[in-house]
Design a protein around this motif. Structure first.
Motif, short mmCIF file in Angstrom:
data_model
loop_
_atom_site.label_atom_id
_atom_site.label_comp_id
_atom_site.label_asym_id
_atom_site.label_seq_id
_atom_site.Cartn_x
_atom_site.Cartn_y
_atom_site.Cartn_z
N GLN A 10 -24.61 -19.30 -13.80
CA GLN A 10 -25.93 -18.66 -13.86
C GLN A 10 -26.06 -17.80 -15.12
O GLN A 10 -27.13 -17.74 -15.73
CB GLN A 10 -26.15 -17.81 -12.60
CG GLN A 10 -26.48 -18.61 -11.37
CD GLN A 10 -26.88 -17.73 -10.19
OE1 GLN A 10 -26.57 -16.53 -10.16
NE2 GLN A 10 -27.57 -18.32 -9.22
N THR A 11 -24.96 -17.18 -15.50
CA THR A 11 -25.01 -16.33 -16.69
C THR A 11 -25.31 -17.14 -17.94
O THR A 11 -26.15 -16.76 -18.77
CB THR A 11 -23.68 -15.58 -16.86
OG1 THR A 11 -23.43 -14.79 -15.69
CG2 THR A 11 -23.71 -14.68 -18.09
N ALA A 12 -24.65 -18.31 -18.07
CA ALA A 12 -24.84 -19.14 -19.25
C ALA A 12 -26.27 -19.69 -19.31
O ALA A 12 -26.91 -19.69 -20.38
CB ALA A 12 -23.83 -20.28 -19.26
N MET A 13 -26.80 -20.15 -18.17
CA MET A 13 -28.16 -20.69 -18.18
C MET A 13 -29.17 -19.58 -18.41
O MET A 13 -30.15 -19.76 -19.15
CB MET A 13 -28.47 -21.42 -16.87
CG MET A 13 -29.92 -21.92 -16.78
SD MET A 13 -30.27 -22.94 -15.32
CE MET A 13 -29.95 -24.57 -16.00
N ALA A 14 -28.94 -18.41 -17.81
CA ALA A 14 -29.88 -17.30 -17.98
C ALA A 14 -29.94 -16.88 -19.45
O ALA A 14 -31.02 -16.58 -19.98
CB ALA A 14 -29.45 -16.12 -17.11
#
Length: 475
Positions: free
Chosen positions: A23-27
């Motif tokens: 989620q961190t990478a996509m966000a």
């Protein structure tokens, strides 16, 4: 202009998991916070137009796929939950949409399980029929719906109820009708004078989806104008039967030994319908007229002022001891092959005739509405039958409505053909009858152009060097 909001969290999660991203990478790539992406994936925040465009540019996501619902799975789930076994489980389609979107693999599993269930049920039914043909009793049919239980009971037993026939004949005689008197008028007069019930026909707008309705407060029986005069007479007759002959109907109902209240309710309706036919066409007079007319249905319908379908039903009931007629059986289907009714003077001949062969003229009848098609057919074991088929029109349709059309097959053993007027339409006896089978899965005729499924009892004859006429040719 208001910004359009779309809730598509499960689909965003599938995209992220498919790419192997946290989620961190996509966000970070979408220039939003991980906590906000988490809320989006749990459908607690919408996908804005800006985010949609960002997803499209960064991950090459198809926007149509994000904005539309999981249509394929949803429509298949909707069909599954329309099954009578599941029809009461969901209040609406929203849960189906949520399942299809949030758990597509689970939705696919439900679809596969349901297909396997239907296939297994069909195979068990075919196997039960096969064992029955060989004289073996079986309980492979499994759980049945009430309507299935009632159908099985009525199809297996002779379509003759002595008590109901005698009671209906006696009631008809008690009306004191003279030649030419209208039975419908007499029954309406009886309802009014005996029970204070008035019969009224209502226009389609007043009863758009009902055949009949009895109002206990105003003591009025309302009939739909969609019904033909013959069907209106049957509805009036059924009301009379339930009032005047209710004890006789109940006595026969108890003898059927059905397992549930719903099954008994359906059977009570069927018994009332049977008795209505017996009231409209009293046994003695009808049998005498049928023999004189050589079972010509059109002659009999004019004689008793009833419909083709009503006469056909009555012909399957002529089994009074000492006064029997030709043993007819009948089957009614729609153009999709769904069966509505099967009955016979000695029970529907499931084992000998089957009724599931696509070569039967009942299927061809839809291409020639209103025409009577006559032929002689022969089963693989040599049993031969005279059959005639004709389409039936349902309640009157309004302009723009699709007509409800079914087809009726009436048959008897070929040994009785000389007693039946329709034998005149058959070719010379030197001409071979139409070769049919009970149903494709139970039929071992080879090289059949009409075969739709392989037989249960034979392996498929797949050979790279030789190809048969049918994709289901067997060894």
């Amino acid at each position: 202009m208001a910004e359009r909001k779309i809730f598509a969290g499960p689909r965003v999660r599938r995209i992220r998991n498919g790419l192997g991203l946290t989620q961190t990478a996509m966000a970070e790539a979408l220039e939003i916070s991980p906590s906000y992406l988490n809320l989006i994936e749990r459908n607690q925040r919408p996908l804005t137009v800006q985010l949609l465009l960002k997803l499209s540019s960064v991950y090459k996501v198809d926007l149509d796929g994000l904005q539309g619902e999981a249509g394929g799975s949803t429509s298949q789930l909707r069909e599954i939950f329309a099954d009578p076994l599941l029809s009461g489980e969901l209040p609406g389609d929203q849960e189906l949409i949520e399942v299809a979107e949030a758990a597509p693999n689970a939705a696919s599993g439900i679809i596969k399980l349901y297909r396997a269930y239907r296939e297994q049920a069909a195979r068990l039914s075919d196997l039960a029929d096969l064992l029955a043909r060989e004289g073996h009793e079986t309980s492979l049919s499994g759980a049945r719906l009430p309507i299935d239980e009632v159908r099985e009971v009525f199809e297996r037993r002779p379509n003759y109820f002595a008590r109901l026939d005698e009671a209906a004949e006696a009631f008809h005689a008690g009306l004191g009708l003279s030649a030419g008197d209208d039975l419908t008028v007499a029954l309406k007069t009886w309802l009014r004078s005996t029970h204070g019930i008035v019969v009224r026909a209502l226009p389609v707008q007043a009863m758009p989806s009902l055949r009949r309705r009895y109002d206990r407060h105003s003591m009025r029986l309302f009939l739909s104008e969609r019904l033909s005069p013959f069907d209106q007479m049957r509805e009036v007759s059924m009301e009379v039967v339930l009032l005047a002959l209710g004890e006789d109907v109940q006595a026969e109902l108890e003898g059927l030994e059905l397992s549930s209240g719903e099954a008994r309710r359906i059977a009570r309706f069927e018994l009332a319908r049977y008795t209505a036919h017996a009231l409209m066409m009293p046994y003695g007079a009808f049998l005498s007229a049928a023999i004189r007319a050589r079972y010509d249905i059109d002659v009999l319908r004019a004689r008793f002022n009833v419909s083709f379908e009503q006469v056909a039903n009555r012909l399957t009931m002529l089994q009074r001891p000492g006064a029997t007629g030709v043993s007819f059986f009948m089957m009614e289907i729609d153009n999709a092959g769904n069966r509505f009714r099967r009955a016979g003077a000695t029970g529907f001949p499931q084992a000998k005739f089957g009724g599931g062969c696509p070569k039967l003229n009942v299927h061809a009848a839809f291409a020639q509405p209103g025409q009577i098609l006559v032929e002689q057919v022969e089963m693989p074991d040599g049993s031969a039958f005279l059959t005639l088929s004709r389409t039936l029109e349902g309640p009157q349709a309004s302009f723009g409505e699709r007509i409800r059309r079914t087809a009726l097959l009436i048959g008897c053993d070929a040994s009785s053909r000389d007693e039946v007027a329709y034998a005149a339409a058959l070719p010379d006896r030197s001409v071979a009858p139409i070769a049919i089978g009970p149903a494709c899965r139970l039929c071992e005729r080879s090289g059949c152009l009409a075969r739709a499924e392989p037989p249960l009892t034979r392996p498929l004859g797949l050979d790279e060097m030789v190809t048969g006429l049918s994709a289901f040719d067997f060894q």
